[in-house]
Design an enzyme around this catalytic site. Structure first.
Site, short mmCIF file in Angstrom:
data_model
loop_
_atom_site.label_atom_id
_atom_site.label_comp_id
_atom_site.label_asym_id
_atom_site.label_seq_id
_atom_site.Cartn_x
_atom_site.Cartn_y
_atom_site.Cartn_z
N LYS A 124 38.79 -10.47 -50.99
CA LYS A 124 37.90 -9.70 -50.11
C LYS A 124 37.25 -8.60 -50.94
O LYS A 124 37.80 -8.20 -51.96
CB LYS A 124 38.70 -9.07 -48.95
N ASP A 164 30.42 -10.43 -44.21
CA ASP A 164 31.39 -9.88 -43.25
C ASP A 164 30.62 -8.77 -42.52
O ASP A 164 29.36 -8.80 -42.51
CB ASP A 164 32.63 -9.33 -43.98
P1 NDP Z 1 28.84 -7.85 -37.56
O1 NDP Z 1 28.50 -6.74 -38.48
O2 NDP Z 1 27.86 -8.94 -37.38
O3 NDP Z 1 29.18 -7.28 -36.10
C1 NDP Z 1 30.19 -6.33 -35.89
C2 NDP Z 1 30.13 -5.88 -34.45
O4 NDP Z 1 31.27 -5.09 -34.18
C3 NDP Z 1 28.91 -5.01 -34.12
O5 NDP Z 1 28.52 -5.25 -32.80
C4 NDP Z 1 29.46 -3.60 -34.29
O6 NDP Z 1 28.78 -2.63 -33.51
C5 NDP Z 1 30.87 -3.78 -33.76
N1 NDP Z 1 31.75 -2.80 -34.37
C6 NDP Z 1 32.02 -2.63 -35.69
N2 NDP Z 1 32.85 -1.59 -35.88
C7 NDP Z 1 33.11 -1.10 -34.64
C8 NDP Z 1 33.90 -0.04 -34.14
N3 NDP Z 1 34.63 0.73 -34.98
N4 NDP Z 1 33.93 0.15 -32.80
C9 NDP Z 1 33.21 -0.64 -31.96
N5 NDP Z 1 32.44 -1.65 -32.36
C10 NDP Z 1 32.40 -1.87 -33.68
O7 NDP Z 1 30.25 -8.42 -38.08
P2 NDP Z 1 30.88 -9.85 -37.85
O8 NDP Z 1 30.58 -10.35 -36.50
O9 NDP Z 1 30.56 -10.68 -39.03
O10 NDP Z 1 32.43 -9.51 -37.97
C11 NDP Z 1 33.20 -9.05 -36.86
C12 NDP Z 1 34.66 -9.24 -37.14
O11 NDP Z 1 34.93 -10.63 -37.40
C13 NDP Z 1 35.22 -8.49 -38.36
O12 NDP Z 1 36.57 -8.16 -38.13
C14 NDP Z 1 35.16 -9.56 -39.47
O13 NDP Z 1 36.05 -9.29 -40.53
C15 NDP Z 1 35.57 -10.78 -38.66
N6 NDP Z 1 35.22 -12.06 -39.26
C16 NDP Z 1 33.90 -12.35 -39.53
C17 NDP Z 1 33.56 -13.57 -40.07
C18 NDP Z 1 32.14 -13.99 -40.27
O14 NDP Z 1 31.92 -15.18 -40.57
N7 NDP Z 1 31.16 -13.14 -40.07
C19 NDP Z 1 34.61 -14.54 -40.45
C20 NDP Z 1 35.95 -14.17 -40.02
C21 NDP Z 1 36.21 -12.95 -39.48
P3 NDP Z 1 27.52 -1.82 -34.10
O15 NDP Z 1 26.41 -2.83 -34.16
O16 NDP Z 1 27.29 -0.72 -33.15
O17 NDP Z 1 27.94 -1.36 -35.46
#
Ligand code: NDP
Length: 448
Positions: A124, A164
């Site tokens: 990572k 991510d």
């Molecule tokens: P994105 O950046 O696309 O989306 C993240 C979302 O979560 C946004 O809506 C963001 O809100 C919200 N968010 C982030 N931090 C906070 C917080 N502290 N409190 C509330 N809302 C929050 O990320 P992903 O969808 O890619 O990833 C989401 C999760 O999934 C992570 O844990 C990642 O590690 C995991 N993951 C992702 C993969 C992938 O293929 N993308 C694969 C496997 C796991 P805002 O827009 O307001 O910041």
């Protein structure tokens, strides 16, 4: 050294790395039956070896903002373990990124990747750079500068990053361009690339869709299906919106999404038109709250989704977003299944609470493994320079998610963790992932 002693050792050494300690303890607590059945693991100190990353690169990233001012950020790449294949895991750009967060994510990634059955190790990386509020040219300059440092440590057979939080198609394209510029190589060194230049169809959708395929298997095991089920999703990013899209396509009614500003609640559900609107809105970094003016529903400022009644919760935002109080709300509101779209979205107390109340719980390393699985398919497509159709990748994804579900179910039964019909997916998945890596380490002797 026993598992307990190994945990005490890392607590003494890395006590300040709370996320990493949390992730290590979760594995330690659940693999004991497997560990006890395999004395060779303790003899070769397999757990003690696995909780120390192979190496961590830690570098400074200098870049210039639009005013020509020099900015300085920190970058990392944690190469955790490559027993099963090249290090593989995403890059996160977010101000909360620390070495502890990346070690927890890299550690989880080892077992997640093993669960896919594909030849990939765990890693990572990322930076404390905050893409929010930055112009496109600032993001581009940061990505170029980040890859100028990172390229020393990665290559298609050594370490293959991906996206991510904060790293999507745009950022991957900029980083890939810099890698090509510096090395003159056109290889699969990073996944999540655009489909026109080496990316796999379905990579964007894979994590969210895969989580819903996992959920379908959980429901089937209880003679249920998604038709008419009320689903609460948190987050409004890549994972959340694709999980919402697939659950809706399979008959569920997804009534919430959220972001760092609050929760959007629409009891009539997000159909495809509304989901497309949400995707476009977030892509342009515009407020979710504007939805209410167009489609109705309610905007719950600074609230999480868990106070709403539902059958299924898919937390898909970030780590530790669901605490014990949230878990109590979930149980009180009728949630029967929790499927982690995000990595470690539940605190240890929240996990204990929902398992105690026999809510079926799919841990992230099993439920969100679809993203990395399709990344591994992207790597193999890059190697043979032949590409698969959307439907072919989708079929592989369904098959991989079913295999993860079934192997976790079998391990839960085999090691006595299924009690009164309650399948312990957490223990099952941890043991399957751990065993695959541990057996490789035993075969290698003391190297790796
Ligand atoms: P994105 O950046 O696309 O989306 C993240 C979302 O979560 C946004 O809506 C963001 O809100 C919200 N968010 C982030 N931090 C906070 C917080 N502290 N409190 C509330 N809302 C929050 O990320 P992903 O969808 O890619 O990833 C989401 C999760 O999934 C992570 O844990 C990642 O590690 C995991 N993951 C992702 C993969 C992938 O293929 N993308 C694969 C496997 C796991 P805002 O827009 O307001 O910041």
């Amino acid at each position: 050294m026993s598992i307990q002693q190994a945990i005490e050792k890392i607590e003494a050494q890395y006590g300040h790395q709370s996320e990493f300690i949390q992730a290590a303890k979760e594995i330690a607590l659940t693999i004991k039956p497997l560990y006890d059945a395999h004395p060779e693991y303790e003899a070769l100190k397999v757990f003690e070896r696995l909780i120390e990353p192979d190496r961590i690169f830690n570098f400074r990233v200098n870049w210039e903002n639009d005013k020509g001012e020099v900015q300085v950020n920190r970058g990392w790449r944690v190469q955790f373990n490559n027993a099963l294949g090249p290090y593989k895991g995403g890059l996160r750009f977010h101000p909360t990124v620390t070495e502890s967060v990346l070690k927890f994510l890299g550690f989880e990634q080892i077992f997640k990747n093993a669960l896919t059955g594909l030849p990939i190790g765990g890693g990572k990386g990322g930076s404390d750079f905050d893409p929010k509020g930055k112009t496109d040219s600032e993001v581009r300059r940061f990505c170029y500068a980040f890859m100028r440092e990172l390229h020393h440590y990665i290559s298609k057979d050594i370490d293959v990053p991906a996206g991510d939080i904060g790293v999507g198609g745009r950022e991957v394209s900029y980083m890939y361009a810099m890698y090509k510029n510096l090395t003159r190589e056109s290889t699969g060194v990073i996944t999540g690339k655009g489909v026109g230049f080496g990316g796999s169809l379905m990579r964007t959708e894979a994590t969210g869709y895969g989580a819903v395929y996992f959920l379908e298997n959980m429901l089937k095991a209880q003679n249920e299906d998604l038709e008419g089920k009320i689903v609460l999703v948190s987050g409004a990013g890549n994972v959340s919106l694709h999980a919402a899209e697939k659950a809706t396509a399979l008959g569920a009614v997804v009534v919430t999404v959220s972001d760092s500003q609050g929760t959007l609640y629409d009891k009539s559900g997000f159909n495809q038109e509304k989901t497309d609107w949400l995707k476009a809105q977030k892509q342009q970094s515009k407020p979710l709250a504007e939805y209410v003016d167009i489609y109705g529903g309610e905007w719950l400022a600074n609230k999480k989704p868990w106070s709403i009644k539902g059958d299924i919760a898919i937390p898909s935002a970030t780590q530790n977003e669901v605490n014990e109080d949230d878990a109590k709300l979930m149980v009180d509101n009728g949630i029967k299944y929790v499927v982690e779209g995000a990595n470690m979205p539940l605190t240890a107390d929240a996990i204990d609470y929902i398992r105690l109340h026999h809510v079926y719980y799919a841990p992230g390393k099993a439920a969100n493994a679809g993203g990395v699985a399709v990344s591994a398919l992207e790597m193999s497509q890059n190697s043979v320079r032949q590409y698969q159709t959307f439907d072919e990748v989708d079929e592989r994804l369904k098959c991989i998610m079913k295999n993860i579900h079934d192997s976790a179910t079998e391990a839960s039964e085999q090691y006595g963790q299924t009690k009164n019909g309650y399948i312990d997916y957490m223990a099952g998945a941890n043991m399957v992932g751990f065993k695959r890596v541990a057996d490789a380490l035993v075969a290698y002797g003391i190297l790796n």
